[in-house]
Every structure is written in structure tokens, then in C-alpha cells.
Design a protein around this motif. Structure first.
Motif, short mmCIF file in Angstrom:
data_model
loop_
_atom_site.label_atom_id
_atom_site.label_comp_id
_atom_site.label_asym_id
_atom_site.label_seq_id
_atom_site.Cartn_x
_atom_site.Cartn_y
_atom_site.Cartn_z
N VAL A 201 2.67 1.65 -4.98
CA VAL A 201 1.39 2.26 -5.33
C VAL A 201 1.10 3.41 -4.38
CG1 VAL A 201 -1.11 1.89 -5.34
CG2 VAL A 201 0.40 0.22 -6.43
N ASP A 202 0.67 4.52 -4.96
CA ASP A 202 0.30 5.71 -4.19
C ASP A 202 -1.14 5.53 -3.70
OD1 ASP A 202 -0.54 8.24 -3.34
OD2 ASP A 202 0.77 9.27 -4.77
N GLU A 203 -1.29 5.30 -2.39
CA GLU A 203 -2.62 5.02 -1.83
C GLU A 203 -3.55 6.23 -1.96
OE1 GLU A 203 -3.04 2.40 1.68
OE2 GLU A 203 -0.87 2.74 1.92
N THR A 204 -3.00 7.43 -1.89
CA THR A 204 -3.83 8.63 -2.03
C THR A 204 -4.47 8.67 -3.42
OG1 THR A 204 -2.44 9.87 -0.49
CG2 THR A 204 -3.86 11.14 -1.96
N LYS A 205 -3.67 8.42 -4.45
CA LYS A 205 -4.21 8.42 -5.81
C LYS A 205 -5.14 7.23 -6.04
CE LYS A 205 -0.49 10.97 -8.09
NZ LYS A 205 0.55 10.94 -9.15
N LEU A 206 -4.87 6.11 -5.37
CA LEU A 206 -5.74 4.95 -5.50
C LEU A 206 -7.14 5.27 -5.00
CD1 LEU A 206 -6.12 1.94 -6.14
CD2 LEU A 206 -5.29 1.43 -3.83
N GLU A 208 -8.59 8.00 -5.22
CA GLU A 208 -9.23 8.96 -6.12
C GLU A 208 -9.62 8.36 -7.47
OE1 GLU A 208 -6.29 11.98 -6.38
OE2 GLU A 208 -6.63 12.75 -4.33
N VAL A 209 -9.31 7.08 -7.68
CA VAL A 209 -9.66 6.42 -8.95
C VAL A 209 -11.18 6.35 -9.07
CG1 VAL A 209 -9.52 4.26 -10.26
CG2 VAL A 209 -7.52 5.10 -9.01
N ARG A 210 -11.69 6.60 -10.29
CA ARG A 210 -13.13 6.61 -10.52
C ARG A 210 -13.77 5.28 -10.15
NH1 ARG A 210 -12.04 8.01 -15.87
NH2 ARG A 210 -13.32 6.19 -16.44
N GLY A 211 -15.02 5.34 -9.73
CA GLY A 211 -15.74 4.15 -9.29
C GLY A 211 -15.89 3.10 -10.37
#
Length: 258
Positions: A201-206, A208-211
């Protein structure tokens, strides 16, 4: 990084598969064992998401590469190495044993590609089943024995867990959260070892996931599974250290000689 099946046309561990039936296997028995010989030299085993909470205490959880990734419990850092299983199959430490390994030599499979129903099958090459085995009978007359019924239920639950796992992986792909993984291990100033060929899992993209999506994941338990995977990666150094201690796989080279 992951161990490939000996026969690509069969699942990992299985050398053959036949459907069980009361006519041909009326006198067959199955026995239990304290040795997992089928795990010898296998460095990664498929996992279902329901197993993440237990497995992440013992193994790094990674995902296979390609377009249809699945979760794996990493039991060794190099192919052919399992730091938890000795050459005779003895499990060296009290560990969580993945359900995929516990169901062997049984599994549910389609007898024909077009078939909808799954049938209980067994690997006849295993010494855990057969006519001459001392153990529990597979059939009571023409009906499955309680032992066979229990194994059938276990395999059915495994298939259900497999469907949940596929949904979990689809959600990760939907939000593009998987990235090519790379693990670099540098122990005591020695030459670093690099491991690739898996996904994580890409923590940076995680972040940025919408609330609203994160809230939903928190409510349905998916977020906890993601963090179980991420936290489990801390065990990579432990697995590598065990491997070096056992003299299996690569040995650290002093930095001066690297």
C-alpha cells in the motif's frame, strides 16, 4: 520473492487433485500431523483478509505483483527459505498457521471449468490420506464421516473468506493504493539487500483518500486491514535476521568488503 508452485497448473503445495467419493475412497482415512512438510522451502503463503489480525503478529503481509494481486504471508525473504519450518517439516516457533496451509491436502475445486459447484478434492500424493493410513475414516458407508464434514465446512469458510479478500483487493485497486514494493535491509553496516517483485500500500496515496471514504473504511473494518498490512512490514528485518541466523539465504557482507 514469492515461491512458485511446483506445477503451475495446480495450486501451491498440491501435486495432484482428485474429487472424493464414497465409491472409490470408501476405505480411505486421514491422519493429523505435527509436521508441515508441504511448507518446507516455501517462503510465502496466500492469506485471506480475515487472517490479517493474527498473521501480522508473525509475518510481513505483502501482495503479489500483476493485475490480480493476492495477499501473502512472508515466511522467508528468499525463494526456497522458510525460517519457521525445519527440513523435516517441524514448525520451530508457535506461529499462526495460514488457513491455506491448514487445509492441505484438501481443497474445494471445480471438476470442470464450466461447473458452478465446487467439490471437495484431495491430493492423493500426500501421506496424510490413503487406504493404508492410520487415522480417521473419510466415509461412513456411503455418507461423509464427521471428519470429512468438518473439513468440507473449513474449506467452504475458506472460499467465503477468499471472496471477501477479492473485494478488499478490488477496493485497493479502485483507489489506486497499490505500488511496487521495495525493501532495503542494511544490517550493521553490511552491504544492503534489496527485495522487489511484490506490491504494498502506498502510504502517500492513503493519506490523500477522501474523508468520507476513510470513514466508510473505518466502519467496515477495511482501514484496520490496511494498517495491519503496513505495520506487519516492520517484521521484515526480523525474518531476515532469522534467515541469517539459520544460515539460509544471503549472508551480510562487511561494508569494507562489499
Amino acid at each position: 520473492m514469492a515461491t512458485a508452485p511446483q506445477n503451475p497448473s495446480l495450486p501451491l503445495f498440491y501435486k495432484d487433485l482428485i474429487p472424493l467419493n464414497s465409491q472409490q475412497h470408501a476405505t480411505w482415512k486421514t491422519r493429523s500431523t505435527d509436521k508441515a512438510t508441504w511448507l518446507v522451502g516455501v517462503n510465502s503463503v496466500p492469506l485471506t483478509v480475515e487472517e490479517f489480525p493474527q498473521a501480522q503478529r508473525h509475518f510481513p503481509i505483502i501482495f503479489t505483483g500483476g493485475d490480480n494481486p493476492i495477499p501473502l504471508a512472508l515466511m522467508g525473504m528468499n525463494e526456497g527459505v522458510n525460517v519457521f519450518v525445519e527440513d523435516d517439516g517441524k514448525v520451530t516457533n508457535p506461529i499462526y498457521m495460514p488457513a491455506y496451509a491448514r487445509r492441505y491436502p484438501f481443497m474445494l475445486a471445480r471438476l470442470r471449468p464450466e461447473a458452478e459447484e465446487l467439490s471437495l478434492c484431495v491430493d492423493p500424493s500426500s501421506d496424510l490420506v490413503g487406504e493404508d493410513v492410520e487415522g480417521e475414516a473419510l466415509f461412513d458407508g456411503e455418507q461423509p464421516s464427521e471428519t470429512t464434514k468438518n473439513m468440507l465446512k473449513f474449506c467452504e469458510n475458506f472460499e467465503i473468506a477468499g471472496s471477501k479478500t477479492a473485494n478488499f483487493m478490488a477496493e485497493l485497486k479502485k483507489h489506486d493504493l497499490l505500488m511496487d514494493g521495495e525493501l532495503n535491509i542494511d544490517i550493521n553496516g553490511s552491504q544492503p539487500f534489496n527485495y522487489r517483485g511484490f506490491q504494498m500500500v502506498d502510504e502517500t496515496k492513503l493519506r490523500e483518500v477522501r474523508g468520507d471514504v476513510l470513514r466508510q473504511w473505518n466502519q467496515n473494518g477495511l482501514l484496520a486491514l490496511i494498517y495491519a498490512h503496513l505495520f506487519s512490514l516492520e517484521l521484515v528485518r526480523d525474518i531476515f535476521g532469522r534467515q541469517v541466523q539459520q544460515g539460509k539465504g544471503p549472508q551480510p557482507v562487511p561494508a569494507a568488503n562489499a
